[in-house]
Motif scaffolding. Structure first.
Motif, mmCIF file in Angstrom:
data_model
loop_
_atom_site.group_PDB
_atom_site.id
_atom_site.type_symbol
_atom_site.label_atom_id
_atom_site.label_comp_id
_atom_site.label_asym_id
_atom_site.label_seq_id
_atom_site.Cartn_x
_atom_site.Cartn_y
_atom_site.Cartn_z
ATOM 1 N N UNK A 99 0.835 -1.199 0.000
ATOM 2 C CA UNK A 99 0.000 0.000 0.000
ATOM 3 C C UNK A 99 0.871 1.251 0.000
ATOM 4 N N UNK A 100 1.939 1.245 0.800
ATOM 5 C CA UNK A 100 2.845 2.399 0.842
ATOM 6 C C UNK A 100 3.599 2.557 -0.475
ATOM 7 N N UNK A 101 4.049 1.457 -1.041
ATOM 8 C CA UNK A 101 4.833 1.515 -2.281
ATOM 9 C C UNK A 101 3.989 1.962 -3.470
ATOM 10 N N UNK A 102 2.702 1.635 -3.452
ATOM 11 C CA UNK A 102 1.831 1.896 -4.606
ATOM 12 C C UNK A 102 0.614 2.735 -4.204
ATOM 13 N N UNK A 103 0.801 3.650 -3.259
ATOM 14 C CA UNK A 103 -0.322 4.398 -2.703
ATOM 15 C C UNK A 103 -1.321 4.956 -3.700
ATOM 16 N N UNK A 104 -0.934 5.916 -4.551
ATOM 17 C CA UNK A 104 -1.894 6.492 -5.496
ATOM 18 C C UNK A 104 -2.484 5.461 -6.443
ATOM 19 N N UNK A 105 -1.655 4.516 -6.906
ATOM 20 C CA UNK A 105 -2.163 3.481 -7.804
ATOM 21 C C UNK A 105 -3.141 2.560 -7.108
ATOM 22 N N UNK A 106 -2.835 2.191 -5.862
ATOM 23 C CA UNK A 106 -3.738 1.345 -5.079
ATOM 24 C C UNK A 106 -5.063 2.068 -4.866
ATOM 25 N N UNK A 107 -4.993 3.346 -4.521
ATOM 26 C CA UNK A 107 -6.198 4.131 -4.297
ATOM 27 C C UNK A 107 -7.012 4.271 -5.574
ATOM 28 N N UNK A 108 -6.317 4.526 -6.687
ATOM 29 C CA UNK A 108 -7.025 4.686 -7.965
ATOM 30 C C UNK A 108 -7.712 3.393 -8.367
ATOM 31 N N UNK A 109 -7.053 2.275 -8.129
ATOM 32 C CA UNK A 109 -7.625 0.982 -8.489
ATOM 33 C C UNK A 109 -8.902 0.721 -7.700
ATOM 34 N N UNK A 110 -8.881 1.002 -6.398
ATOM 35 C CA UNK A 110 -10.011 0.687 -5.543
ATOM 36 C C UNK A 110 -11.112 1.744 -5.587
ATOM 37 N N UNK A 111 -10.730 2.998 -5.835
ATOM 38 C CA UNK A 111 -11.711 4.087 -5.782
ATOM 39 C C UNK A 111 -12.151 4.576 -7.156
ATOM 40 N N UNK A 112 -11.275 4.444 -8.124
ATOM 41 C CA UNK A 112 -11.592 4.946 -9.459
ATOM 42 C C UNK A 112 -10.326 5.191 -10.239
ATOM 43 N N UNK A 113 -10.335 4.876 -11.515
ATOM 44 C CA UNK A 113 -9.156 5.037 -12.351
ATOM 45 C C UNK A 113 -9.524 4.800 -13.794
ATOM 46 N N UNK A 114 -8.570 4.918 -14.700
ATOM 47 C CA UNK A 114 -8.883 4.834 -16.131
ATOM 48 C C UNK A 114 -9.437 3.489 -16.574
ATOM 49 N N UNK A 115 -9.192 2.419 -15.785
ATOM 50 C CA UNK A 115 -9.683 1.111 -16.216
ATOM 51 C C UNK A 115 -10.757 0.560 -15.292
ATOM 52 N N UNK A 116 -11.226 1.392 -14.342
ATOM 53 C CA UNK A 116 -12.229 0.901 -13.402
ATOM 54 C C UNK A 116 -13.507 0.523 -14.139
ATOM 55 N N UNK A 117 -14.043 -0.618 -13.803
ATOM 56 C CA UNK A 117 -15.272 -1.073 -14.440
ATOM 57 C C UNK A 117 -15.023 -1.982 -15.625
ATOM 58 N N UNK A 118 -13.784 -2.034 -16.123
ATOM 59 C CA UNK A 118 -13.496 -2.915 -17.249
ATOM 60 C C UNK A 118 -13.452 -4.351 -16.752
ATOM 61 N N UNK A 119 -13.740 -5.265 -17.644
ATOM 62 C CA UNK A 119 -13.730 -6.677 -17.260
ATOM 63 C C UNK A 119 -12.338 -7.109 -16.813
#
Length: 229
Positions: A99-119
């Motif tokens: 979580x510390x190493x990938x903070x923004x990416x982890x947050x984007x993945x779980x909360x919203x990001x460019x691929x959220x919702x894709x299969x």
């Protein structure tokens, strides 16, 4: 003396390099904020060459997520030796390392990001959760978990995710305390379920019988008794 001639990478080697560069950038900032130009610059190649290996940022993001998902799933792998509480503490330490190493990416993945919702993204998230579930069930030594125990373990995995996200937003609670608290949370969830279900109760009794006096699970009991003092 070096010639200064840059070695040409093979196709798969270049793809892996781009995935690594993208994952590093996505780990430090939200993927929405990272451009293809930045990825190309960090990789030392031109923008058109990035598109030669990946059709767009979404496909590169998904490839980076796949590598991150494999990494995160691996953090839950732990030797079955020793008390369960100590094993879970080590798992939580590695989980929060990620979580510390990938903070923004982890947050984007779980909360919203460019691929959220894709299969693809949904499948990657589900694969990590399933890997975590299988590891915890293996540590509990229950080949075929009863329904209540499955609910407890999957609920705890969701709790760990949400706790990590909240912690990233300001880090207002010491990380070590949260790691211990999550181990206590699993014990507490097991205890509540055990009060309704004898199969879960049998699992919990077996777990506690193997725990030393200074284990996280016994520490939880001490803390709860202290509340009534």
């Amino acid at each position: 003396m070096t010639s200064g001639v840059r070695r040409r990478m093979g196709v798969e080697e270049r793809r892996q390099q781009l995935i690594g560069v993208a994952l590093d950038l996505f780990s430090r900032r939200s993927p929405d904020e990272v451009s293809i130009d930045e990825i190309a610059s960090a990789a030392g190649i031109s923008r058109p060459l990035v598109y030669h290996y990946f059709p767009g940022k979404l496909s590169l993001y998904e490839a980076a997520l796949r590598r991150a998902a494999d990494d995160l799933a691996g953090r839950f792998v732990e030797s079955a030796e020793g008390p369960l509480g100590a094993r879970l503490l080590r798992v939580m330490a590695r989980f929060f390392d990620f979580v510390e190493e990938h903070g923004p990416g982890f947050s984007a993945l779980m909360r919203g990001g460019p691929a959220v919702g894709s299969s693809t993204t949904n499948a990657l998230i589900d694969s990590v959760r399933q890997a975590a579930y299988e590891q915890i069930v293996a540590h509990l030594r229950v080949p075929e978990p009863p329904a209540r125990l499955e609910i407890v373990v999957r609920s705890w995995i969701s709790l760990a995710e949400s706790t990590a996200l909240l912690w990233l937003d300001g880090r207002r609670v010491p990380r070590g305390e949260l790691q211990a608290q999550l181990v206590h949370d699993l014990a507490a969830l097991l205890a509540v379920s055990a009060s309704y279900d004898e199969e879960t109760a049998a699992v919990l009794r077996r777990v506690l019988a193997d725990e030393p006096a200074d284990s996280p699970f016994h520490d939880l009991v001490t803390r709860l008794i202290g509340l009534g003092a």
